[in-house]
Design a protein around this motif. Structure first.
Motif, PDB file in Angstrom:
ATOM      1  N   ILE A 177       0.858  -1.188   0.000  1.00 57.46           N
ATOM      2  CA  ILE A 177       0.000   0.000   0.000  1.00 57.46           C
ATOM      3  C   ILE A 177       0.893   1.237   0.000  1.00 57.46           C
ATOM      4  O   ILE A 177       1.788   1.365   0.841  1.00 57.46           O
ATOM      5  CB  ILE A 177      -0.928   0.005   1.227  1.00 57.46           C
ATOM      6  CG1 ILE A 177      -1.813  -1.243   1.227  1.00 57.46           C
ATOM      7  CG2 ILE A 177      -1.792   1.263   1.247  1.00 57.46           C
ATOM      8  CD1 ILE A 177      -2.639  -1.413   2.492  1.00 57.46           C
ATOM      9  N   THR A 178       0.645   2.139  -0.939  1.00 60.76           N
ATOM     10  CA  THR A 178       1.405   3.378  -1.043  1.00 60.76           C
ATOM     11  C   THR A 178       0.460   4.555  -0.827  1.00 60.76           C
ATOM     12  O   THR A 178      -0.546   4.684  -1.528  1.00 60.76           O
ATOM     13  CB  THR A 178       2.082   3.497  -2.422  1.00 60.76           C
ATOM     14  OG1 THR A 178       2.903   2.348  -2.630  1.00 60.76           O
ATOM     15  CG2 THR A 178       2.945   4.747  -2.489  1.00 60.76           C
ATOM     16  N   LEU A 179       0.780   5.445   0.148  1.00 61.27           N
ATOM     17  CA  LEU A 179      -0.092   6.564   0.510  1.00 61.27           C
ATOM     18  C   LEU A 179       0.689   7.874   0.431  1.00 61.27           C
ATOM     19  O   LEU A 179       1.834   7.949   0.894  1.00 61.27           O
ATOM     20  CB  LEU A 179      -0.642   6.385   1.930  1.00 61.27           C
ATOM     21  CG  LEU A 179      -1.367   5.069   2.231  1.00 61.27           C
ATOM     22  CD1 LEU A 179      -1.756   5.007   3.692  1.00 61.27           C
ATOM     23  CD2 LEU A 179      -2.598   4.933   1.342  1.00 61.27           C
ATOM     24  N   PRO A 180       0.081   8.930  -0.145  1.00 62.38           N
ATOM     25  CA  PRO A 180       0.765  10.231  -0.201  1.00 62.38           C
ATOM     26  C   PRO A 180       0.591  11.016   1.101  1.00 62.38           C
ATOM     27  O   PRO A 180      -0.389  10.834   1.829  1.00 62.38           O
ATOM     28  CB  PRO A 180       0.058  10.935  -1.365  1.00 62.38           C
ATOM     29  CG  PRO A 180      -1.338  10.391  -1.314  1.00 62.38           C
ATOM     30  CD  PRO A 180      -1.215   8.968  -0.855  1.00 62.38           C
ATOM     31  N   ASP A 181       1.561  11.878   1.384  1.00 67.18           N
ATOM     32  CA  ASP A 181       1.427  12.836   2.474  1.00 67.18           C
ATOM     33  C   ASP A 181       0.583  13.995   1.952  1.00 67.18           C
ATOM     34  O   ASP A 181       0.968  14.681   1.001  1.00 67.18           O
ATOM     35  CB  ASP A 181       2.795  13.325   2.927  1.00 67.18           C
ATOM     36  CG  ASP A 181       2.711  14.115   4.228  1.00 67.18           C
ATOM     37  OD1 ASP A 181       1.696  14.822   4.420  1.00 67.18           O
ATOM     38  OD2 ASP A 181       3.626  14.013   5.055  1.00 67.18           O
ATOM     39  N   MET A 182      -0.595  14.233   2.565  1.00 66.92           N
ATOM     40  CA  MET A 182      -1.545  15.202   2.014  1.00 66.92           C
ATOM     41  C   MET A 182      -1.090  16.639   2.179  1.00 66.92           C
ATOM     42  O   MET A 182      -1.732  17.557   1.670  1.00 66.92           O
ATOM     43  CB  MET A 182      -2.928  15.000   2.660  1.00 66.92           C
ATOM     44  CG  MET A 182      -3.560  13.677   2.284  1.00 66.92           C
ATOM     45  SD  MET A 182      -5.272  13.531   2.835  1.00 66.92           S
ATOM     46  CE  MET A 182      -5.681  11.933   2.119  1.00 66.92           C
ATOM     47  N   ARG A 183       0.001  16.858   2.846  1.00 74.30           N
ATOM     48  CA  ARG A 183       0.560  18.223   2.880  1.00 74.30           C
ATOM     49  C   ARG A 183       1.192  18.600   1.559  1.00 74.30           C
ATOM     50  O   ARG A 183       1.377  19.780   1.256  1.00 74.30           O
ATOM     51  CB  ARG A 183       1.591  18.329   4.004  1.00 74.30           C
ATOM     52  CG  ARG A 183       1.015  18.298   5.399  1.00 74.30           C
ATOM     53  CD  ARG A 183       2.069  18.275   6.459  1.00 74.30           C
ATOM     54  NE  ARG A 183       2.837  17.025   6.451  1.00 74.30           N
ATOM     55  CZ  ARG A 183       3.705  16.671   7.384  1.00 74.30           C
ATOM     56  NH1 ARG A 183       3.929  17.481   8.407  1.00 74.30           N
ATOM     57  NH2 ARG A 183       4.355  15.521   7.313  1.00 74.30           N
ATOM     58  N   TYR A 184       1.565  17.587   0.742  1.00 76.29           N
ATOM     59  CA  TYR A 184       2.263  17.854  -0.512  1.00 76.29           C
ATOM     60  C   TYR A 184       1.438  17.480  -1.729  1.00 76.29           C
ATOM     61  O   TYR A 184       1.936  17.510  -2.840  1.00 76.29           O
ATOM     62  CB  TYR A 184       3.571  17.064  -0.532  1.00 76.29           C
ATOM     63  CG  TYR A 184       4.416  17.289   0.689  1.00 76.29           C
ATOM     64  CD1 TYR A 184       5.097  18.489   0.883  1.00 76.29           C
ATOM     65  CD2 TYR A 184       4.508  16.301   1.667  1.00 76.29           C
ATOM     66  CE1 TYR A 184       5.868  18.686   2.016  1.00 76.29           C
ATOM     67  CE2 TYR A 184       5.280  16.490   2.800  1.00 76.29           C
ATOM     68  CZ  TYR A 184       5.957  17.685   2.976  1.00 76.29           C
ATOM     69  OH  TYR A 184       6.714  17.881   4.090  1.00 76.29           O
ATOM     70  N   SER A 185       0.205  17.070  -1.541  1.00 76.10           N
ATOM     71  CA  SER A 185      -0.615  16.652  -2.692  1.00 76.10           C
ATOM     72  C   SER A 185      -1.596  17.733  -3.070  1.00 76.10           C
ATOM     73  O   SER A 185      -1.818  18.682  -2.344  1.00 76.10           O
ATOM     74  CB  SER A 185      -1.368  15.366  -2.333  1.00 76.10           C
ATOM     75  OG  SER A 185      -2.199  15.591  -1.217  1.00 76.10           O
TER      76      SER A 185
END
Length: 580
Positions: free
Chosen positions: A572-580
Motif C-alpha cells: 500500500i502506497t499513501l501520499p502525504d496530504m501536505r504535498y498533494s
C-alpha cells in the motif's frame, strides 16, 4: 342555431381522457415511491437493531444508565431516527427521546421475547420494538426492550425531489401534448374545413369554372375527396350547360342536317367517353399507388416513434437503477464499517471487565481488612504485627488495583483514539509507529484468544498528514481478514507489517503466513460481496472497503500478491496530504 366545433369537441374529449390517465399514473407512482422508501427505512432500522443491541443489552444488564442515555442520544442524532425508548425488564422507562407512541405491554401480550412492528397511522410514526436478550452461562435473559421510531416526515424528505420530478414531468408532457393537439387539430381539421366552407359560399352559377377549389392540400383524405367530388359536380354542371347550348344551336339548324349532326355527335361522344375512361383508369392507378406509399410512410413513422419512446424509457430506468445501486452499495459499506467497530467495541468491553473485576475484588478485600483493623483499634487489640500485616496486605491490594486500573485505562485510551478516528473524516498529523501500536493494542482482545503474533517494523520518527481513521480501518480489516480467513486451521499465525517513507510517500507492506489464495480467488479479492465463507456469515466487503479507503479516501494505490500455502502480501502506497 349555435355552431358546435367538431375539432374542439374531439380535442376536449381526448385531452380529458389523457388528464385522467396522467393524474392516476402519477398518483400510483407517488404511492409506490412512498411504500418503497418506507420499506427501505424499516430495513435500515432492523440493520441498526443488530448493530446496537449488544452494547445496549450490556449497558442495561450492568445498570449503566448513563451509557444507555449516551447510546440513545447518539441514535436520536441520526436523521432517520425520530424517537427511541429503552425500558428495563419490568417495562420501566430508562430513557425516552424524540417521538413516542403508546404500545401495549409486550409482557401482557406474550411477545416479550419477539420483535414487534409499530405502525401508527394517526401519529404518522412507524418502526420496531425488540427485546434486549443477555446471554450468560449458556442461558438467555430478557433484560428490557428498545423501541426505534421513524416518521412519515423522514419518508417525505427522502422522496420530495422524486415527487417534484414526477409532477413536473407530468405537467411538461401534458402542456406539450395540449400544444401539439391544438396545432394538429387546427392545421388538419379546422383550417381545411373553414377553407372548404368559404369556397362553397362563393359558388357563382353564371361562372361555375371560377368556383372550383384551388390550392388544396395534395394529401388524400376525407376533405380532399369532398373537394374532388365538388369539383366533379362543377365539371358536370359546365358540361351540362355546354350540351344545352349546343342542343339549342342544333335545333335551329335545318332538319335535313339533323341526322348527320346526330351521327357526328354520337361519334364525338364515343371518342370523348373512351378518352375519359382511359384517363380515369390512369388516375385510379396513380391514386392507389399514392395511398400505398402514404400508408408505408405512416407505418414507418409510427414504428420510429415507438422505438424512440422505448429507448427513452429504458435509459431513464437504467439511470435510476444505477443511482439506487450506488446508494445501496454506500449503505452496505457504512453498515460493514459500523459492524466491525461494534464487534471491536464489544470485545474491548469484555476485555476491560477482567481488570475491573480484579480491581473490585481488591477494593472489597481492602475494605474488609480496614474494617478488621478498625475493630482491633476499638478493642485495644492493636499490635505491631497486626499493623505490619495490614500494611503488607493493603500495599499488595493497592498495587494490584493500580496495575489493573492502569491496564484498563490504557486499553480504553487506545480503543477511544482508534474509534474516534474511524467515526470522523478529520485530517491530522500522526506518528505512524505510535498509531499502529495503538491500533494493535485496541484489537488485542481479539488477538488474545489466539496464538497469532504481529511484528511491526517502523521507524519511530515517521509522521504523515492524512486521515487516521481510514488508516485504522485498513489495518484492522487486514488483521481481521488474516485471522478469519488466512489463519483458518492455523494455530500459530505470523503477521509482518513494514512501514517506510520514500519520496514523501508512505509505503506499508503487509504479509501473513496464512493459507493464501489461488489465482481465480485473487482476481476476485476486491470484488464487492465476493467471499469464500458466505455460509459462515462472510459479507465479502472487507477487501473492497480496504481498496475503497486506499484509492478514494487516501488517494493512494494498493497491490496484492498471493499463492496457495504462502500467505497474502499487500503493498500500500499513501501520499502525504501536505504535498498533494
Amino acid at each position: 342555431m349555435k355552431i358546435t366545433s367538431i375539432s374542439r369537441k374531439l380535442l376536449s374529449r381526448v385531452l380529458s381522457v389523457y388528464f385522467i390517465l396522467t393524474f392516476s399514473v402519477t398518483g400510483i407512482q407517488i404511492i409506490a415511491e412512498y411504500l418503497n422508501t418506507k420499506s427501505h427505512i424499516n430495513s435500515e432500522l432492523l440493520t441498526l437493531q443488530k448493530t446496537i443491541s449488544g452494547s445496549l443489552t450490556r449497558a442495561v444488564w450492568e445498570l449503566n444508565t448513563q451509557q444507555v442515555i449516551d447510546i440513545s442520544e447518539g441514535l436520536i442524532a441520526i436523521p432517520m431516527i425520530q424517537g427511541i425508548t429503552v425500558t428495563d425488564e419490568a417495562d420501566n422507562i430508562i430513557t425516552q427521546l424524540g417521538e413516542r407512541v403508546t404500545l401495549i405491554s409486550q409482557r401482557s401480550q406474550g411477545l416479550y421475547d419477539e420483535q414487534q412492528s409499530i405502525n401508527s397511522l394517526s401519529e404518522g410514526l412507524f418502526g420496531h420494538s425488540f427485546p434486549l436478550i443477555f446471554e450468560f452461562s449458556g442461558r438467555t435473559t430478557t433484560v428490557g426492550t428498545v423501541t426505534l421510531l421513524s416518521s412519515n416526515h423522514v419518508i417525505f424528505s427522502r422522496i420530495e425531489v422524486g415527487i417534484y420530478f414526477l409532477i413536473g414531468n407530468a405537467m411538461v408532457k401534458t402542456a406539450f401534448l395540449v400544444f401539439l393537439f391544438l396545432l394538429a387539430f387546427n392545421r388538419l381539421l379546422t383550417e381545411p374545413l373553414q377553407e372548404l366552407t368559404d369556397q362553397i359560399k362563393q359558388l357563382d352559377l353564371d361562372d361555375p369554372e371560377a368556383s372550383k377549389f384551388h390550392n388544396m392540400n395534395n394529401e388524400r383524405n376525407e376533405l380532399s375527396i369532398l373537394a374532388q367530388a365538388y369539383n366533379n359536380l362543377i365539371d358536370e354542371l359546365i358540361a351540362f350547360k355546354d350540351k344545352l347550348a349546343l342542343s339549342q344551336r342544333e335545333t335551329n339548324l335545318a332538319n335535313d342536317k339533323l341526322d348527320e349532326q346526330n351521327l357526328l355527335l354520337e361519334q364525338e361522344v364515343a371518342k370523348k367517353t373512351s378518352t375519359l375512361s382511359r384517363t380515369l383508369l390512369k388516375m385510379e392507378t396513380q391514386q392507389k399507388e399514392m395511398l400505398k406509399q402514404q400508408q408505408q410512410l405512416e407505418a414507418e413513422n409510427k414504428r420510429r416513434r415507438k422505438t424512440e419512446s422505448t429507448l427513452t424509457t429504458t435509459n431513464n430506468d437504467l439511470k435510476t437503477s444505477i443511482i439506487e445501486l450506488n446508494k445501496a452499495q454506500d449503505r452496505l459499506l457504512e453498515s460493514e464499517k459500523m459492524s466491525s467497530l461494534g464487534q471491536l467495541s464489544a470485545e474491548v468491553s469484555h476485555e476491560v471487565n477482567t481488570p475491573l473485576g480484579i480491581s473490585i475484588t481488591s477494593i472489597s478485600y481492602l475494605a474488609d481488612i480496614t474494617a478488621k483493623l478498625k475493630q482491633d483499634v476499638s478493642a485495644n487489640k492493636i499490635s505491631k504485627r497486626t499493623i505490619d500485616t495490614f500494611t503488607d496486605n493493603a500495599q499488595c491490594s493497592i498495587e494490584l488495583l493500580s496495575s489493573n486500573l492502569q491496564r484498563a485505562a490504557e486499553l480504553m485510551t487506545s480503543f477511544k483514539q482508534v474509534a474516534v478516528d474511524q467515526m470522523n473524516d478529520k485530517i491530522r498529523v500522526i506518528h505512524i509507529a505510535k498509531y499502529i501500536d495503538e491500533i494493535i493494542h485496541s484489537i488485542q482482545p481479539k488477538l488474545k484468544k489466539t496464538q497469532h503474533k504481529i511484528m511491526v517494523n517502523c521507524d519511530s520518527d515517521i509522521e504523515i498528514y492524512t486521515h487516521p481513521g481510514a488508516i485504522a480501518q485498513i489495518i484492522i480489516n487486514l488483521i481481521i481478514n488474516s485471522i478469519t480467513h488466512g489463519f483458518e486451521n492455523i494455530k500459530h499465525g505470523l503477521i509482518n507489517i513494514e512501514v517506510s517513507l520514500a519520496q514523501k510517500r508512505l509505503v506499508i507492506i503487509y504479509k501473513d503466513n496464512g493459507v493464501g489464495l489461488d489465482e481465480e480467488a485473487l482476481k476476485q479479492i476486491f470484488t464487492p460481496f465476493y467471499t469464500t465463507q458466505a455460509d459462515k456469515g462472510g459479507t465479502g466487503l472487507g477487501a473492497h472497503i480496504i481498496k475503497n479507503l486506499v484509492i478514494n479516501t487516501l488517494n493512494g494505490s494498493i497491490d496484492v500478491h498471493s499463492q496457495l500455502g504462502k500467505g497474502l502480501h499487500y503493498r500500500i502506497t499513501l501520499p502525504d496530504m501536505r504535498y498533494s
